[in-house]
Design a protein around this motif. Structure first.
Motif, PDB file in Angstrom:
ATOM      1  N   TRP A  17       5.102   5.786  -0.943  1.00  0.00           N
ATOM      2  CA  TRP A  17       5.703   4.535  -1.418  1.00  0.00           C
ATOM      3  C   TRP A  17       4.928   3.511  -1.860  1.00  0.00           C
ATOM      4  O   TRP A  17       4.844   2.862  -2.875  1.00  0.00           O
ATOM      5  CB  TRP A  17       6.874   4.125  -0.654  1.00  0.00           C
ATOM      6  N   ARG A  18       3.815   3.239  -0.874  1.00  0.00           N
ATOM      7  CA  ARG A  18       2.915   2.144  -0.748  1.00  0.00           C
ATOM      8  C   ARG A  18       1.873   2.315  -2.157  1.00  0.00           C
ATOM      9  O   ARG A  18       1.464   1.563  -2.929  1.00  0.00           O
ATOM     10  CB  ARG A  18       1.934   2.089   0.282  1.00  0.00           C
ATOM     11  N   ARG A  19       1.402   3.950  -2.423  1.00  0.00           N
ATOM     12  CA  ARG A  19       0.687   4.146  -3.567  1.00  0.00           C
ATOM     13  C   ARG A  19       1.611   4.099  -4.898  1.00  0.00           C
ATOM     14  O   ARG A  19       1.069   3.520  -5.903  1.00  0.00           O
ATOM     15  CB  ARG A  19       0.554   5.804  -3.453  1.00  0.00           C
ATOM     16  N   GLU A  20       2.943   4.104  -4.854  1.00  0.00           N
ATOM     17  CA  GLU A  20       3.585   3.527  -5.940  1.00  0.00           C
ATOM     18  C   GLU A  20       3.755   2.404  -5.980  1.00  0.00           C
ATOM     19  O   GLU A  20       3.640   1.774  -7.376  1.00  0.00           O
ATOM     20  CB  GLU A  20       5.190   4.122  -5.871  1.00  0.00           C
ATOM     21  N   MET A  21       3.711   1.484  -5.104  1.00  0.00           N
ATOM     22  CA  MET A  21       3.701   0.196  -5.197  1.00  0.00           C
ATOM     23  C   MET A  21       2.266  -0.287  -5.749  1.00  0.00           C
ATOM     24  O   MET A  21       2.128  -1.261  -6.756  1.00  0.00           O
ATOM     25  CB  MET A  21       3.758  -0.514  -3.870  1.00  0.00           C
ATOM     26  N   GLN A  22       0.968   0.009  -5.307  1.00  0.00           N
ATOM     27  CA  GLN A  22      -0.116   0.014  -5.859  1.00  0.00           C
ATOM     28  C   GLN A  22      -0.284   0.286  -7.426  1.00  0.00           C
ATOM     29  O   GLN A  22      -0.880  -0.311  -8.004  1.00  0.00           O
ATOM     30  CB  GLN A  22      -1.189   0.675  -5.085  1.00  0.00           C
ATOM     31  N   THR A  23       0.249   1.328  -7.753  1.00  0.00           N
ATOM     32  CA  THR A  23       0.437   1.900  -9.051  1.00  0.00           C
ATOM     33  C   THR A  23       1.181   0.815 -10.023  1.00  0.00           C
ATOM     34  O   THR A  23       0.516   0.553 -11.135  1.00  0.00           O
ATOM     35  CB  THR A  23       0.884   3.119  -9.218  1.00  0.00           C
ATOM     36  N   VAL A  70       3.216  -9.876  -8.613  1.00  0.00           N
ATOM     37  CA  VAL A  70       2.815  -9.135  -7.360  1.00  0.00           C
ATOM     38  C   VAL A  70       3.457  -8.970  -6.114  1.00  0.00           C
ATOM     39  O   VAL A  70       4.006  -8.091  -5.644  1.00  0.00           O
ATOM     40  CB  VAL A  70       1.072  -9.257  -7.123  1.00  0.00           C
ATOM     41  N   GLU A  71       3.918 -10.344  -6.009  1.00  0.00           N
ATOM     42  CA  GLU A  71       4.781 -10.746  -4.649  1.00  0.00           C
ATOM     43  C   GLU A  71       6.177  -9.817  -4.909  1.00  0.00           C
ATOM     44  O   GLU A  71       6.562  -9.403  -3.979  1.00  0.00           O
ATOM     45  CB  GLU A  71       4.964 -12.054  -4.463  1.00  0.00           C
ATOM     46  N   ALA A  72       6.787  -9.874  -6.137  1.00  0.00           N
ATOM     47  CA  ALA A  72       7.882  -9.523  -6.529  1.00  0.00           C
ATOM     48  C   ALA A  72       7.633  -7.741  -6.046  1.00  0.00           C
ATOM     49  O   ALA A  72       8.780  -7.230  -5.555  1.00  0.00           O
ATOM     50  CB  ALA A  72       8.395  -9.619  -7.629  1.00  0.00           C
ATOM     51  N   ILE A  73       6.871  -7.273  -6.588  1.00  0.00           N
ATOM     52  CA  ILE A  73       6.573  -5.787  -6.507  1.00  0.00           C
ATOM     53  C   ILE A  73       6.325  -5.501  -4.840  1.00  0.00           C
ATOM     54  O   ILE A  73       7.182  -4.365  -4.519  1.00  0.00           O
ATOM     55  CB  ILE A  73       5.438  -5.215  -7.069  1.00  0.00           C
ATOM     56  N   GLN A  74       5.570  -6.251  -4.262  1.00  0.00           N
ATOM     57  CA  GLN A  74       5.396  -6.098  -2.566  1.00  0.00           C
ATOM     58  C   GLN A  74       7.053  -6.152  -2.034  1.00  0.00           C
ATOM     59  O   GLN A  74       7.088  -5.333  -1.241  1.00  0.00           O
ATOM     60  CB  GLN A  74       4.387  -6.851  -2.213  1.00  0.00           C
ATOM     61  N   GLU A  75       7.497  -7.626  -2.407  1.00  0.00           N
ATOM     62  CA  GLU A  75       8.736  -7.585  -1.855  1.00  0.00           C
ATOM     63  C   GLU A  75       9.808  -6.334  -2.014  1.00  0.00           C
ATOM     64  O   GLU A  75      10.534  -5.836  -1.145  1.00  0.00           O
ATOM     65  CB  GLU A  75       9.280  -8.863  -2.264  1.00  0.00           C
ATOM     66  N   GLU A  76       9.862  -5.750  -3.407  1.00  0.00           N
ATOM     67  CA  GLU A  76      10.434  -4.693  -3.711  1.00  0.00           C
ATOM     68  C   GLU A  76      10.273  -3.417  -2.816  1.00  0.00           C
ATOM     69  O   GLU A  76      11.460  -2.845  -2.120  1.00  0.00           O
ATOM     70  CB  GLU A  76      10.585  -4.337  -5.092  1.00  0.00           C
ATOM     71  N   PHE A  77       9.066  -3.049  -2.521  1.00  0.00           N
ATOM     72  CA  PHE A  77       8.700  -2.029  -1.624  1.00  0.00           C
ATOM     73  C   PHE A  77       9.048  -2.292  -0.126  1.00  0.00           C
ATOM     74  O   PHE A  77       9.294  -1.219   0.429  1.00  0.00           O
ATOM     75  CB  PHE A  77       7.167  -1.445  -1.973  1.00  0.00           C
TER      76      PHE A  77
END
Length: 601
Positions: free
Chosen positions: A226-232, A142-149
């Protein structure tokens, strides 16, 4: 020539010769007799049980106390023992429409097994979900996805800032948001420095600032997407983690129920729901009982509500409902008060006697059903539609506006037996047009049976059955003979025996009580005589009063001489427990007619 003669008192009672009985006491006799001389009615009942067609339900006509319930129940027990055990029925959550629970039909015993397996599954599911969402691996992903966005946003802002810097303006972050400011030698210009610039440069910087302001505005509007994509992506990671954590539990269950496609479908739907709502379940898990009804995502949604369990049965069910109110017949949906609101879910659906008797037989007293509000209509609706739909009376008649559950109806395949008197039967036939359609067979029991040697011996077996069933001492054959004589008296005919076995059984209990008081191990004839005498004493107040009025001359009856147009008659008073003769004077009145026939009624 007058061929009439007076009868002697002893000629008015036909004695029963006890020497015809081939036993000493009823202990020697085989039991299993509930009624006698009713083969015609019992044949009708057997036909109703054998024919497997809609509407061929049975109405048993007979007077209360005739042994009709015990006789029909004995027939049904023998019939049901040769029939297959019906299936179990369960309700499970409908993950698409929670207000419409789904119905599962399983082989006998499998319903309880599935309920226990799903309870164990739910017990393991909670820790599995917690372990999944609190694991270092999941947090790292999850942190990696958040860091990516986060890097995507920061990179876009840096790129915009670099392009703006080349045009002589800088992108600055302030507490109020992003702004552009003119720069000189990598430093922001002061107001005085900006005022010293040529007019053309001021105009250029203003145009550049407006252009990049528009570009910044468009970029910031992309951030929510982009944040919605991150949540997805995070949800996708959550679903993958849940599939890995729970998949093996579901696969184990599917292996156990691989022969039951409907159960496999339920397990697949449960798996999809767990994968989809695993994170919500984790966030809403609590220790309070209110969680089950708070609107949060509860693990209870994956349990199984066992409506009918036939796991311990080896035959078709035979159910007698002695309190046939509407909910007891068709089932109900229970509710619980929570914060001033009535709430429910599929685990609070309760079956009725129609559910328990499904695949077998249901016995009901007609008057009890008719006396309960809406019970008769509910029974007819179920028999006509051949399905049991669990609905509250408020739903049916629009008395409540709150939303409730609408469970999937249960297909009905049961034979219903109604018990009632003749008046009730013929009233229903006359005034209810649906009655004849639903109860096509009638078993009409006789009130009296022939008094012959065969029936007298069957009466002895009837006495033996009652004695063994109720734990009474055995009766001697002389006592049996006296009971047979009393049965003829109850019938009011020396050539008949009463079929009202309840009165006879009551007499057996009273006679046995006297035998016990006398210290005898066998009930004798004198015990029966004493019981009858005591009964006459207990119920003889009105008889003694009538006789007293005759003795005192209050009620005048001439017993000698002749009177024109007058004769003496005897009216028989039947008070239930007491019958006696009441002398009456019958007077004829005549007058001159007109030559036409007169109907005296």
């Amino acid at each position: 020539m007058d061929d009439h003669r007076l009868l002697a008192p002893q000629e008015l009672c036909r004695r029963c010769d006890s020497s015809q009985f081939p036993f000493a006491t009823t202990a020697e006799l085989e039991d299993g007799i509930d009624i006698i001389g009713q083969e015609r009615a019992l044949d009708a009942a057997r036909f109703a049980f054998d024919i497997k067609r809609p509407g061929f339900n049975l109405f048993v006509l007979g007077e209360p106390g005739s042994g009709r319930h015990a006789a029909i129940k004995r027939l049904l027990a023998a019939k049901a023992a040769a029939e297959a055990t019906p299936d179990d029925w369960c309700y499970v959550n409908n993950f698409d429409e929670a207000e419409k629970p789904r119905l599962l039909r399983l082989p006998p015993g499998m319903g309880l097994r599935l309920r226990q397996d799903m309870q164990q599954f739910v017990a393991e599911l909670g820790p599995a979900i917690t372990a999944t969402f609190e694991s270092d691996e999941f947090h790292s992903r999850v942190e990696a996805i958040q860091e990516e966005f986060k890097e995507r946003e920061e990179g876009a802002l840096r790129e915009l800032g670099s392009a703006a810097k080349a045009q002589g303006i800088a992108l600055l972050r302030t507490p109020q948001g992003f702004v552009f400011a003119p720069i000189k030698d990598d430093a922001t210009m002061s107001g005085e420095e900006f005022e010293k610039l040529p007019a053309e440069e001021k105009q250029r910087l203003a145009a550049v600032t407006e252009e990049y302001g528009d570009r910044l505005h468009k970029l910031i509007h992309q951030f929510p997407r982009w944040r919605r994509e991150m949540q997805t992506k995070i949800r996708a990671a959550s679903r993958e983690a849940m599939a890995l954590a729970v998949g093996h539990l579901i696969e184990e269950l599917k292996e156990r129920y691989r022969e039951l496609p409907n159960v496999l479908g339920f397990l697949d739907a449960a798996m999809r729901d767990i994968v989809e709502k695993g994170e919500d379940i984790h966030e809403s898990r609590g220790d309070g009982e209110a969680e089950e009804f708070s609107g949060s995502v509860s693990l209870r949604r994956y349990q199984v509500n066992l409506l009918v369990d036939h796991g311990g049965s080896q035959a078709a069910p035979v159910v007698f409902e002695d309190n046939p109110i509407y909910p007891n017949l068709v089932g109900r949906v229970e509710q619980i008060a929570q914060m001033g609101t009535l709430l429910t879910n599929f685990t609070m659906i309760r079956g009725g006697s129609l559910h328990r008797a499904n695949g077998g037989y249901l016995m009901l007293d007609a008057l009890k059903v008719l006396m309960q509000p809406y019970a008769w209509e509910g029974l007819k609706r179920a028999l006509k539609s051949r399905q049991v739909r669990i609905e509250s009376l408020g739903q049916i008649y629009g008395l409540v506006s709150t939303q409730s559950l609408e469970p999937e109806p249960v297909p009905l395949d049961a034979k219903v037996v109604l018990f009632g008197d003749r008046y009730t039967y013929y009233m229903l036939r006359e005034y209810d047009p649906e009655f004849e359609e639903l109860f096509k067979i009638a078993a009409d029991l006789e009130d009296e049976v022939e008094r012959d040697g065969g029936n007298s011996e069957l009466y002895a077996r009837l006495i033996a059955t009652a004695a063994k069933r109720d734990g009474l001492k055995p009766f001697s054959k002389d006592a049996v003979a006296r009971v047979v004589e009393h049965a003829a008296r109850v019938a009011g005919d020396a050539e008949k025996l009463s079929a009202c076995t309840r009165r006879i059984v009551d007499l057996l209990h009273e006679a046995e009580h006297g035998a016990v008081a006398a210290g005898r191990e066998v009930v004798a004839r004198e015990d029966v005589e004493a019981a009858l005498k005591a009964r006459r004493e207990r119920t003889g107040r009105l008889r003694r009063t009538v006789h007293e009025y005759i003795d005192r001359g209050i009620h005048l009856i001439d017993v000698a001489g002749q009177r024109s147009g007058q004769i003496n008659g005897l009216a028989v008073m039947d008070l239930g427990d007491e019958m006696f003769g009441h002398p009456e004077r019958i007077t004829a009145t005549v007058h001159l007619g007109e030559g036409e026939i007169i109907d005296i009624e």
